[in-house]
Motif scaffolding. Structure first.
Motif, PDB file in Angstrom:
ATOM      1  N   ALA A  58      -6.594   2.111  65.391  1.00 20.06           N
ATOM      2  CA  ALA A  58      -5.221   1.512  64.901  1.00 20.06           C
ATOM      3  C   ALA A  58      -4.221   1.380  65.882  1.00 20.06           C
ATOM      4  O   ALA A  58      -3.415   0.299  65.930  1.00 20.06           O
ATOM      5  CB  ALA A  58      -4.763   2.391  63.811  1.00 20.06           C
ATOM      6  N   SER A  59      -4.081   2.285  66.897  1.00 23.27           N
ATOM      7  CA  SER A  59      -2.967   2.213  67.688  1.00 23.27           C
ATOM      8  C   SER A  59      -3.433   1.611  69.010  1.00 23.27           C
ATOM      9  O   SER A  59      -2.712   1.603  69.925  1.00 23.27           O
ATOM     10  CB  SER A  59      -2.680   3.924  67.967  1.00 23.27           C
ATOM     11  N   ALA A  60      -4.621   1.116  69.110  1.00 26.06           N
ATOM     12  CA  ALA A  60      -5.222   0.310  70.275  1.00 26.06           C
ATOM     13  C   ALA A  60      -4.223  -0.723  70.836  1.00 26.06           C
ATOM     14  O   ALA A  60      -3.849  -1.605  69.790  1.00 26.06           O
ATOM     15  CB  ALA A  60      -6.520  -0.129  70.141  1.00 26.06           C
ATOM     16  N   ILE A  61      -3.879  -0.919  71.852  1.00 27.25           N
ATOM     17  CA  ILE A  61      -2.885  -1.948  72.611  1.00 27.25           C
ATOM     18  C   ILE A  61      -3.827  -3.259  72.971  1.00 27.25           C
ATOM     19  O   ILE A  61      -4.584  -3.073  73.358  1.00 27.25           O
ATOM     20  CB  ILE A  61      -2.157  -1.487  73.665  1.00 27.25           C
ATOM     21  N   ILE A  62      -3.240  -4.301  72.255  1.00 23.13           N
ATOM     22  CA  ILE A  62      -3.851  -5.615  72.667  1.00 23.13           C
ATOM     23  C   ILE A  62      -3.451  -6.011  74.018  1.00 23.13           C
ATOM     24  O   ILE A  62      -2.118  -6.166  74.250  1.00 23.13           O
ATOM     25  CB  ILE A  62      -3.765  -6.779  71.593  1.00 23.13           C
ATOM     26  N   GLU A  63      -4.309  -6.250  74.846  1.00 21.39           N
ATOM     27  CA  GLU A  63      -3.851  -6.697  76.425  1.00 21.39           C
ATOM     28  C   GLU A  63      -3.469  -8.130  76.341  1.00 21.39           C
ATOM     29  O   GLU A  63      -3.764  -8.982  75.875  1.00 21.39           O
ATOM     30  CB  GLU A  63      -5.245  -6.721  77.116  1.00 21.39           C
ATOM     31  N   LEU A  64      -2.263  -8.293  76.699  1.00 22.80           N
ATOM     32  CA  LEU A  64      -1.429  -9.431  76.910  1.00 22.80           C
ATOM     33  C   LEU A  64      -1.250 -10.000  78.027  1.00 22.80           C
ATOM     34  O   LEU A  64      -0.856  -9.354  79.287  1.00 22.80           O
ATOM     35  CB  LEU A  64      -0.403  -9.712  75.968  1.00 22.80           C
ATOM     36  N   ALA A 119       3.036  -8.195  80.513  1.00 25.32           N
ATOM     37  CA  ALA A 119       2.926  -6.748  80.651  1.00 25.32           C
ATOM     38  C   ALA A 119       4.007  -5.962  79.587  1.00 25.32           C
ATOM     39  O   ALA A 119       4.029  -4.894  79.468  1.00 25.32           O
ATOM     40  CB  ALA A 119       3.231  -6.257  82.023  1.00 25.32           C
ATOM     41  N   ASN A 120       5.216  -6.761  79.611  1.00 27.09           N
ATOM     42  CA  ASN A 120       6.108  -5.971  78.727  1.00 27.09           C
ATOM     43  C   ASN A 120       6.180  -5.998  77.230  1.00 27.09           C
ATOM     44  O   ASN A 120       6.884  -5.443  76.541  1.00 27.09           O
ATOM     45  CB  ASN A 120       7.623  -6.636  79.433  1.00 27.09           C
ATOM     46  N   LEU A 121       5.080  -6.597  76.714  1.00 26.80           N
ATOM     47  CA  LEU A 121       4.864  -6.552  75.249  1.00 26.80           C
ATOM     48  C   LEU A 121       3.560  -5.805  74.920  1.00 26.80           C
ATOM     49  O   LEU A 121       2.690  -5.950  75.578  1.00 26.80           O
ATOM     50  CB  LEU A 121       4.920  -8.079  74.876  1.00 26.80           C
ATOM     51  N   THR A 122       3.919  -5.070  74.073  1.00 23.46           N
ATOM     52  CA  THR A 122       2.895  -4.086  73.428  1.00 23.46           C
ATOM     53  C   THR A 122       2.972  -4.054  71.898  1.00 23.46           C
ATOM     54  O   THR A 122       3.675  -3.784  71.367  1.00 23.46           O
ATOM     55  CB  THR A 122       3.101  -2.715  73.860  1.00 23.46           C
ATOM     56  N   TYR A 123       1.652  -4.565  71.498  1.00 27.55           N
ATOM     57  CA  TYR A 123       1.144  -4.546  70.185  1.00 27.55           C
ATOM     58  C   TYR A 123       0.017  -3.955  69.956  1.00 27.55           C
ATOM     59  O   TYR A 123      -0.890  -4.111  70.577  1.00 27.55           O
ATOM     60  CB  TYR A 123       1.118  -6.121  69.576  1.00 27.55           C
ATOM     61  N   TYR A 169     -11.650  -0.606  79.414  1.00 23.94           N
ATOM     62  CA  TYR A 169     -11.741  -1.727  80.007  1.00 23.94           C
ATOM     63  C   TYR A 169     -11.184  -1.722  81.330  1.00 23.94           C
ATOM     64  O   TYR A 169     -10.041  -1.026  81.570  1.00 23.94           O
ATOM     65  CB  TYR A 169     -11.702  -3.074  79.117  1.00 23.94           C
ATOM     66  N   GLU A 170     -11.639  -2.661  82.030  1.00 24.56           N
ATOM     67  CA  GLU A 170     -10.693  -2.908  83.564  1.00 24.56           C
ATOM     68  C   GLU A 170      -9.760  -3.716  83.412  1.00 24.56           C
ATOM     69  O   GLU A 170     -10.308  -5.178  83.344  1.00 24.56           O
ATOM     70  CB  GLU A 170     -12.069  -2.729  84.531  1.00 24.56           C
ATOM     71  N   SER A 171      -8.576  -3.640  83.864  1.00 25.57           N
ATOM     72  CA  SER A 171      -7.612  -4.902  83.680  1.00 25.57           C
ATOM     73  C   SER A 171      -7.941  -5.621  85.004  1.00 25.57           C
ATOM     74  O   SER A 171      -8.652  -5.353  85.862  1.00 25.57           O
ATOM     75  CB  SER A 171      -6.116  -4.159  83.717  1.00 25.57           C
ATOM     76  N   GLU A 172      -6.742  -6.778  85.215  1.00 21.20           N
ATOM     77  CA  GLU A 172      -6.717  -7.502  85.978  1.00 21.20           C
ATOM     78  C   GLU A 172      -6.638  -6.782  87.447  1.00 21.20           C
ATOM     79  O   GLU A 172      -7.273  -7.331  88.676  1.00 21.20           O
ATOM     80  CB  GLU A 172      -6.030  -8.862  85.876  1.00 21.20           C
ATOM     81  N   ASN A 173      -5.893  -5.934  87.645  1.00 17.80           N
ATOM     82  CA  ASN A 173      -5.442  -5.040  88.871  1.00 17.80           C
ATOM     83  C   ASN A 173      -6.471  -4.028  88.844  1.00 17.80           C
ATOM     84  O   ASN A 173      -5.869  -2.721  89.667  1.00 17.80           O
ATOM     85  CB  ASN A 173      -4.014  -4.749  88.662  1.00 17.80           C
ATOM     86  N   LYS A 174      -7.480  -4.070  88.416  1.00 10.33           N
ATOM     87  CA  LYS A 174      -8.641  -2.998  88.484  1.00 10.33           C
ATOM     88  C   LYS A 174      -8.260  -1.610  87.980  1.00 10.33           C
ATOM     89  O   LYS A 174      -8.940  -0.552  88.347  1.00 10.33           O
ATOM     90  CB  LYS A 174      -9.109  -2.545  89.782  1.00 10.33           C
ATOM     91  N   GLU A 175      -7.052  -1.684  86.983  1.00  5.53           N
ATOM     92  CA  GLU A 175      -6.883  -0.262  86.368  1.00  5.53           C
ATOM     93  C   GLU A 175      -7.724  -0.155  85.055  1.00  5.53           C
ATOM     94  O   GLU A 175      -7.790  -0.790  84.217  1.00  5.53           O
ATOM     95  CB  GLU A 175      -5.347  -0.364  85.846  1.00  5.53           C
ATOM     96  N   LYS A 176      -8.015   1.208  84.895  1.00  2.00           N
ATOM     97  CA  LYS A 176      -9.014   1.633  83.700  1.00  2.00           C
ATOM     98  C   LYS A 176      -7.921   1.642  82.658  1.00  2.00           C
ATOM     99  O   LYS A 176      -6.951   2.322  82.615  1.00  2.00           O
ATOM    100  CB  LYS A 176      -9.572   2.872  83.931  1.00  2.00           C
ATOM    101  N   LYS A 177      -8.215   0.945  81.573  1.00  5.10           N
ATOM    102  CA  LYS A 177      -7.334   1.031  80.258  1.00  5.10           C
ATOM    103  C   LYS A 177      -8.006   1.353  78.997  1.00  5.10           C
ATOM    104  O   LYS A 177      -9.364   0.806  79.061  1.00  5.10           O
ATOM    105  CB  LYS A 177      -6.544  -0.281  80.052  1.00  5.10           C
ATOM    106  N   PHE A 178      -7.441   1.827  77.683  1.00  3.81           N
ATOM    107  CA  PHE A 178      -8.135   1.774  76.622  1.00  3.81           C
ATOM    108  C   PHE A 178      -7.496   0.941  75.857  1.00  3.81           C
ATOM    109  O   PHE A 178      -6.280   0.935  75.480  1.00  3.81           O
ATOM    110  CB  PHE A 178      -8.201   3.246  76.184  1.00  3.81           C
ATOM    111  N   GLY A 179      -8.213   0.022  75.085  1.00  6.01           N
ATOM    112  CA  GLY A 179      -7.537  -0.916  74.011  1.00  6.01           C
ATOM    113  C   GLY A 179      -8.336  -1.806  73.787  1.00  6.01           C
ATOM    114  O   GLY A 179      -9.667  -1.948  73.705  1.00  6.01           O
ATOM    115  N   ILE A 180      -7.883  -3.115  73.564  1.00  8.06           N
ATOM    116  CA  ILE A 180      -8.780  -4.516  73.223  1.00  8.06           C
ATOM    117  C   ILE A 180      -8.252  -5.493  74.353  1.00  8.06           C
ATOM    118  O   ILE A 180      -7.132  -5.959  74.607  1.00  8.06           O
ATOM    119  CB  ILE A 180      -8.456  -4.802  71.921  1.00  8.06           C
TER     120      ILE A 180
END
Length: 569
Positions: free
Chosen positions: A427-433, A436-440, A480-491
């Protein structure tokens, strides 16, 4: 690995003293029980027709053979409990590095948690260890006694006696009886079958006690709901304690036929070419169920309405009507299935098949009709929003129990802690957009989209649109791995675009693109490219989606937690 000892499906049945039947044991069972007690107690044993005497040290225990019936009532629970005791004796008891953690209840220490395959097993086993008189998970004596362990036989017996209340002076020995039987699964199953055979014709007794176990009360359920609501997960949870060999899973689809499901005649090279019946999944699970009538078996049908279910079942459709005993009310004649059940081969029928064969408790002849046995349940899933699917006609549908799987992150507050944690993370997983300043969160987006789908359904009078809602588990959060190669949890953006947005474009909002999406978007490829640049700028102002999302961002408002959602608050 470890079963949930709170699972309602394994709990012992309530004892109604006035309804306990007389139990007359066969000579074969009496002999095996005598051997069991002699091996365990190493003393005098006499198993008579209706009573049993066992010498323990210098004392004698006398008990009625109804105790064996009571042992059958708690068979499922006993087998689940024994897995913990057996694991403790073989892996934990003599492990000195674990002893300090267990005695001091340091169950979050890595020395303890790393000993298990997953968090759920670690939690279940720690609940087993703690136990105690007021424990709901494993009532009875404490496993830890000062700086020592109690014997698991003692723990097992005290737990069973908490589950089965016996008003008798010899009741303390009942736990030992169940313990000894659980160590001998073949004997336990034979005893189960023999006692059931004695009482199965006593309909009043069966109705009163829901006799013996869930294996005699088959389920025939279609779980339906929106895509991603957790239908398959619901079946997995219901059958998680059932071994894989007692389950058969199939997926219906437009090309799936009766021959695929039941079986068909195929050429086989074996000292020449001959033609044999090759059993399909239905026939294989049916044979296994008859061979092991004391165990539960499940035929699981995924996407039952994506194939032509009536045609796939064919005349077997008639078997779905069950009588009070759990068997099919009507039989069908199918020589191929009959021959296969009488064969030794588990995939093909034999070249030469005996005219009469005993399969489990049933004497099969060449003219025995095919029926579903009471230990074979059929569970199915059905998406309510699928396009180009086959409708289930009323005659077919009325032979099933229909159960809606609600579109909630957490269905019940009684779920395990592990389930609650998974629901919370989803439920609390952040959608990658791209911004970077927007978190849903996924729950915020999903609830907004579903409210708009419901509004469109009402305004357009297309009730089927409501079935297009996004399921809570339509897309699963993961690392998943973001564009800057950072490990994140979400969608991730990629998963969100290719699963969620594609579904909204191709299905949910198929007939109202101009109302929902920005006017500059003319196809899905264009939609995806703009999303990668502008995020939720893909939605039109008229849709109201952006305004609602912005209000959530500015006010930091959150939707209900999974626990609140499950409780209905």
């Amino acid at each position: 690995m470890f079963p949930d000892l709170l699972d309602k499906n394994i709990q012992p049945k309530e004892i109604i003293i006035s309804e306990i039947p007389e139990i007359h044991l066969s000579e074969g069972i009496k002999k095996k029980l005598t051997e069991m007690f002699v091996e365990e107690e190493n003393g005098y044993v006499k198993v008579s027709d209706f009573t049993t005497t066992v010498a323990i040290d210098k004392n004698y225990v006398f008990f009625p053979n109804q105790y064996f019936y009571l042992a059958i009532l708690c068979k499922n629970y006993a087998e689940a409990l024994f897995k913990y005791c057996d694991f403790f004796d073989n892996n934990v008891k003599n492990n000195s590095s674990l002893k300090e953690q267990i005695i001091n209840q340091h169950f979050s220490n890595t020395k303890y948690t790393s000993f298990f395959n997953n968090i759920e097993d670690s939690k279940f086993f720690s609940d087993f260890i703690i136990g105690g008189e007021i424990s709901s998970f494993r009532p009875g004596k404490n496993l830890v006694n000062g700086d020592k362990y109690r014997g698991t036989k003692d723990i097992f017996g005290s737990c069973i006696l908490k589950k089965i209340s016996i008003p008798d002076a010899s009741s303390n020995y009942f736990g030992s009886i169940v313990y000894y039987l659980t160590k001998r699964n073949d004997l336990y199953s034979q005893l189960d079958s023999e006692i059931y055979q004695q009482i199965k014709n006593n309909n009043n007794f069966i109705k009163q006690n829901s006799v013996l176990s869930s294996t005699q009360h088959p389920s025939q359920i279609i779980y339906y709901g929106v895509p991603g609501s957790g239908k398959s997960h619901r079946i997995d949870e219901d059958t998680k304690n059932v071994p894989d060999e007692q389950k058969m899973r199939v997926v219906f689809h437009p090309e799936y036929t009766n021959a695929d499901f039941v079986g068909q005649i195929v050429p086989r090279v074996d000292d020449g070419v001959d033609y044999r019946f090759k059993a399909g999944p239905f026939s294989r699970i049916l044979k296994r169920a008859y061979q092991n009538i004391d165990k539960p078996f499940y035929l699981i049908i995924e996407e039952i309405n994506r194939g032509n279910a009536s045609a796939i079942f064919g005349d077997l459709f008639q078997l779905l009507d069950r009588d009070e005993s759990g068997y099919s009310k009507y039989s069908v004649e199918n020589l191929d299935i009959n021959s296969y059940i009488r064969s030794k081969d588990n995939l093909y029928n034999d070249k030469e098949v005996p005219s009469t064969v005993k399969v489990g408790d049933t004497e099969w002849t060449e003219i025995t009709g095919i029926r579903l046995p009471p230990n074979l349940s059929i569970l199915a899933t059905m998406n309510t929003s699928d396009q180009n699917v086959f409708a289930l006609d009323n005659a077919f549908q009325r032979r099933w129990d229909m159960e809606l799987v609600e579109n909630k992150f957490l269905i019940s507050n009684e779920s395990s802690e592990d389930e609650k944690e998974k629901a919370k993370k989803q439920a609390s997983a952040i959608i990658e957009l791209p911004q970077a300043n927007l978190t849903y969160t996924w729950q915020q987006f999903q609830s907004i989209i579903n409210s708009i789908i419901s509004e469109k359904s009402n305004s357009t009078e297309l009730s089927s649109m409501e079935d297009k809602r996004l399921g809570c588990w339509f897309v699963k959060a993961c690392e998943y791995e973001s564009e800057n190669k950072e490990k994140k949890f979400g969608i991730s953006k990629k998963i969100f675009a290719n699963k969620v947005l594609k579904y909204l474009w191709d299905d949910a909002f198929k007939f109202c693109h101009q109302e929902i999406f920005s006017a500059e978007i003319f196809d899905f490829e264009n939609l995806q490219n703009i999303f990668y640049k502008r995020g939720f700028g893909i939605f039109s102002e008229e849709s109201g989606i952006v305004n609602i999302l912005n209000s959530l961002q500015s006010s930091d408002t959150t939707t209900q937690t999974p626990a609140e959602e499950a409780s209905g608050n």
